[in-house]
Write a protein that holds these residues in place. Sequence first.
Motif, PDB file in Angstrom:
ATOM      1  N   LEU A 209     -21.246  13.925 -60.131  1.00 30.20           N
ATOM      2  CA  LEU A 209     -21.241  13.132 -61.353  1.00 30.20           C
ATOM      3  C   LEU A 209     -21.749  13.985 -62.507  1.00 30.20           C
ATOM      4  CD1 LEU A 209     -20.684  10.118 -62.178  1.00 30.20           C
ATOM      5  CD2 LEU A 209     -23.176   9.826 -62.160  1.00 30.20           C
ATOM      6  N   PRO A 210     -21.050  14.007 -63.631  1.00 28.62           N
ATOM      7  CA  PRO A 210     -21.503  14.822 -64.775  1.00 28.62           C
ATOM      8  C   PRO A 210     -22.869  14.379 -65.289  1.00 28.62           C
ATOM      9  CG  PRO A 210     -19.197  14.177 -65.033  1.00 28.62           C
ATOM     10  CD  PRO A 210     -19.729  13.390 -63.870  1.00 28.62           C
ATOM     11  N   ASP A 211     -23.615  15.330 -65.819  1.00 29.92           N
ATOM     12  CA  ASP A 211     -24.926  15.039 -66.378  1.00 29.92           C
ATOM     13  C   ASP A 211     -24.814  14.001 -67.496  1.00 29.92           C
ATOM     14  OD1 ASP A 211     -25.823  16.968 -64.668  1.00 29.92           O
ATOM     15  OD2 ASP A 211     -26.131  18.503 -66.205  1.00 29.92           O
ATOM     16  N   GLY A 212     -25.761  13.081 -67.518  1.00 28.66           N
ATOM     17  CA  GLY A 212     -25.795  12.061 -68.558  1.00 28.66           C
ATOM     18  C   GLY A 212     -25.095  10.771 -68.199  1.00 28.66           C
ATOM     19  N   VAL A 213     -24.265  10.790 -67.150  1.00 24.30           N
ATOM     20  CA  VAL A 213     -23.541   9.568 -66.778  1.00 24.30           C
ATOM     21  C   VAL A 213     -24.481   8.582 -66.083  1.00 24.30           C
ATOM     22  CG1 VAL A 213     -21.607   8.620 -65.448  1.00 24.30           C
ATOM     23  CG2 VAL A 213     -21.350  10.785 -66.676  1.00 24.30           C
ATOM     24  N   PHE A 214     -25.459   9.099 -65.345  1.00 24.08           N
ATOM     25  CA  PHE A 214     -26.452   8.250 -64.684  1.00 24.08           C
ATOM     26  C   PHE A 214     -27.837   8.742 -65.078  1.00 24.08           C
ATOM     27  CE2 PHE A 214     -29.162   6.814 -61.172  1.00 24.08           C
ATOM     28  CZ  PHE A 214     -28.773   5.486 -61.050  1.00 24.08           C
ATOM     29  N   THR A 215     -28.576   7.907 -65.773  1.00 23.83           N
ATOM     30  CA  THR A 215     -29.889   8.247 -66.308  1.00 23.83           C
ATOM     31  C   THR A 215     -30.909   7.257 -65.771  1.00 23.83           C
ATOM     32  OG1 THR A 215     -28.960   9.196 -68.326  1.00 23.83           O
ATOM     33  CG2 THR A 215     -31.249   8.432 -68.435  1.00 23.83           C
ATOM     34  N   VAL A 216     -32.115   7.738 -65.462  1.00 24.53           N
ATOM     35  CA  VAL A 216     -33.206   6.870 -65.030  1.00 24.53           C
ATOM     36  C   VAL A 216     -34.317   6.934 -66.066  1.00 24.53           C
ATOM     37  CG1 VAL A 216     -34.906   6.364 -63.254  1.00 24.53           C
ATOM     38  CG2 VAL A 216     -32.641   7.224 -62.601  1.00 24.53           C
ATOM     39  N   LEU A 217     -34.660   5.779 -66.594  1.00 27.52           N
ATOM     40  CA  LEU A 217     -35.718   5.659 -67.599  1.00 27.52           C
ATOM     41  C   LEU A 217     -36.813   4.768 -67.018  1.00 27.52           C
ATOM     42  CD1 LEU A 217     -36.640   6.128 -70.596  1.00 27.52           C
ATOM     43  CD2 LEU A 217     -35.544   3.923 -71.104  1.00 27.52           C
ATOM     44  N   HIS A 218     -37.971   5.344 -66.747  1.00 19.79           N
ATOM     45  CA  HIS A 218     -39.079   4.570 -66.214  1.00 19.79           C
ATOM     46  C   HIS A 218     -39.907   3.994 -67.361  1.00 19.79           C
ATOM     47  CE1 HIS A 218     -38.352   5.784 -62.103  1.00 19.79           C
ATOM     48  NE2 HIS A 218     -38.267   7.048 -62.492  1.00 19.79           N
ATOM     49  N   GLY A 219     -40.484   2.813 -67.124  1.00 20.12           N
ATOM     50  CA  GLY A 219     -41.302   2.255 -68.179  1.00 20.12           C
ATOM     51  C   GLY A 219     -41.656   0.810 -67.944  1.00 20.12           C
ATOM     52  N   ASP A 220     -42.205   0.228 -68.989  1.00 18.49           N
ATOM     53  CA  ASP A 220     -42.642  -1.163 -68.960  1.00 18.49           C
ATOM     54  C   ASP A 220     -41.864  -1.935 -70.016  1.00 18.49           C
ATOM     55  OD1 ASP A 220     -43.774   0.004 -71.171  1.00 18.49           O
ATOM     56  OD2 ASP A 220     -45.855  -0.341 -70.578  1.00 18.49           O
ATOM     57  N   LYS A 221     -42.502  -2.887 -70.658  1.00 12.93           N
ATOM     58  CA  LYS A 221     -41.811  -3.728 -71.636  1.00 12.93           C
ATOM     59  C   LYS A 221     -41.251  -2.908 -72.795  1.00 12.93           C
ATOM     60  CE  LYS A 221     -42.349  -8.008 -74.304  1.00 12.93           C
ATOM     61  NZ  LYS A 221     -41.793  -7.502 -75.568  1.00 12.93           N
ATOM     62  N   GLU A 222     -41.918  -1.831 -73.154  1.00 10.72           N
ATOM     63  CA  GLU A 222     -41.420  -0.995 -74.242  1.00 10.72           C
ATOM     64  C   GLU A 222     -40.045  -0.413 -73.914  1.00 10.72           C
ATOM     65  OE1 GLU A 222     -42.792   2.837 -77.015  1.00 10.72           O
ATOM     66  OE2 GLU A 222     -44.208   1.920 -75.605  1.00 10.72           O
ATOM     67  N   ALA A 223     -39.869   0.031 -72.676  1.00  9.02           N
ATOM     68  CA  ALA A 223     -38.571   0.564 -72.267  1.00  9.02           C
ATOM     69  C   ALA A 223     -37.517  -0.535 -72.211  1.00  9.02           C
ATOM     70  CB  ALA A 223     -38.692   1.249 -70.906  1.00  9.02           C
ATOM     71  N   VAL A 224     -37.907  -1.703 -71.705  1.00 12.08           N
ATOM     72  CA  VAL A 224     -36.974  -2.831 -71.647  1.00 12.08           C
ATOM     73  C   VAL A 224     -36.510  -3.203 -73.052  1.00 12.08           C
ATOM     74  CG1 VAL A 224     -36.770  -5.285 -71.104  1.00 12.08           C
ATOM     75  CG2 VAL A 224     -37.858  -3.741 -69.479  1.00 12.08           C
ATOM     76  N   ASP A 225     -37.450  -3.346 -73.963  1.00 15.64           N
ATOM     77  CA  ASP A 225     -37.088  -3.712 -75.334  1.00 15.64           C
ATOM     78  C   ASP A 225     -36.247  -2.633 -75.996  1.00 15.64           C
ATOM     79  OD1 ASP A 225     -38.351  -6.151 -75.180  1.00 15.64           O
ATOM     80  OD2 ASP A 225     -40.206  -5.475 -76.141  1.00 15.64           O
ATOM     81  N   GLY A 226     -36.514  -1.371 -75.630  1.00 16.42           N
ATOM     82  CA  GLY A 226     -35.695  -0.299 -76.184  1.00 16.42           C
ATOM     83  C   GLY A 226     -34.238  -0.433 -75.786  1.00 16.42           C
TER      84      GLY A 226
END
Length: 511
Positions: A209-226
Amino acid sequence: MTTTDTTSPVHAATDLPTVGHWIDGADYPSRSGRTADVYDPALGVVTKRVALADGAEIEAAIASAHAAFPAWRDTSLAKRQTVLFKFRELLDARKGELAEIITGEHGKVVSDALGEISRGQEVVEFATGLAHHLKGEFSEQVSTGIDVYSIRQPLGVVGIISPFNFPAMVPSWFFPIAIAAGNTVVLKPSEKDPSAANWLAALWKEAGLPDGVFTVLHGDKEAVDGLLTHRHVKAISFVGSTPIARYVYETGTRNGKRVQALGGAKNHMLVLPDADLDLVADAAINAGFGSAGERCMAISVVVAVEPIADPLIEKITERIATLRTGDGRRGCDMGPLVTRVHRDKVASYIDIAIEDGATVVVDGRDVVPDGDANGFWLGPTLIDGVPITSRVYTEEIFGPVLSIVRVPSYADGVELINDGAFGNGTAIFTNDGGAARRFQNEIQVGMVGVNVPIPVPVATFSFGGWKDSLFGDTKAHGAEGVRFYTQQKAITSRWLDPSHGGINLGFPQHD
């Protein structure tokens, strides 16, 4: 989405690994300075930390997915399918690794972890054939010299916000279809068990899979709201509790997103007097205590049509006595709950039941676990005579607490279920085909089992409930999942002159 900020000097002094983001096809160390503890629930100790994204990291994750979208959208279906097939084969060969990761962070027994991976793999396999589901329609000569046809195209960047109870299966309900359809994905996993997401990301890269097609962003409510507010995110898939599902749906749609938000549940099993009570008792154990009851499809209420309640309770009690609660790596039947806070919250419902006049037949607080004394243990709990006004009945407990409610008739049982706020899953146990057919017609629930206690549909059908169990018009995977991650375009075409492509006697090939 709540987390503990562990940036105090006490935490900073300990030498524990930190699970970072996965951005641009590689580990992306966080610089936010915020982390959350990740526990081994069977040991009751912190084993690692997970990064909690700040605004800059949220922007970096979405920007990477946005930049990767045009090329992936224009990649042929044949090449996308090649990546999907490779991912499927790698997952099948190495799912044991993933199961161990899940058990170490969630606590469910290894066999249960393998089961959730297999159910997620069903969606991967469905997505390998997505070319069939992306076919459009064509009408020739709708007017003189004019044809009309339709095509389905991807949306762009899509966000997935997944819960702690199925760190592999629930994301897999969404990302295989999203990726196969030509979208790019930003996955925000639960901070309670984050490592499965990074493992899957690395597997995608290995599959090509090419880079950027699947990204993992860890976080809390700030990440969700983003994810919910960012202009480049076009759609959101969410699974979690009903209050947060409602928040995600309202916030996402207010910001112009497509949203499918799967919420909570209070699933009932209606047992008629003609049912095989041994089968029912086995099913109640499996559906009530599997994964320590931390399933949105768990049966939490057995509705017994009298006079069968007493013999059924006896059979369930006998089976509970044979269960072994303990470390999921030791071959136990049921593991711990995911955190101490959650364990204590679930246990508090036992006190509520007693206060409300119910009878605690089996008290899970008395369990002697096959595991470390510091683990987050609560054994299978059986409560009889639960008033339907009690919070034990009305609220989603999300733990190994099984309630018995007695009713005088089939009609009273159906009315009880239909009056509930949730409509996720339900089941009827009977040997009467007419009663079963009537039940599936009359019950106001999205997923129904007939002598099947956990009626999760296979990947070719769609998963989702009714009422407060689903916000949005589209369910997960199956045909509805394909529609959610694509948009239809209608084209009206007229060509005044024929064209010729020259002579080529070679066998036509797809590329």
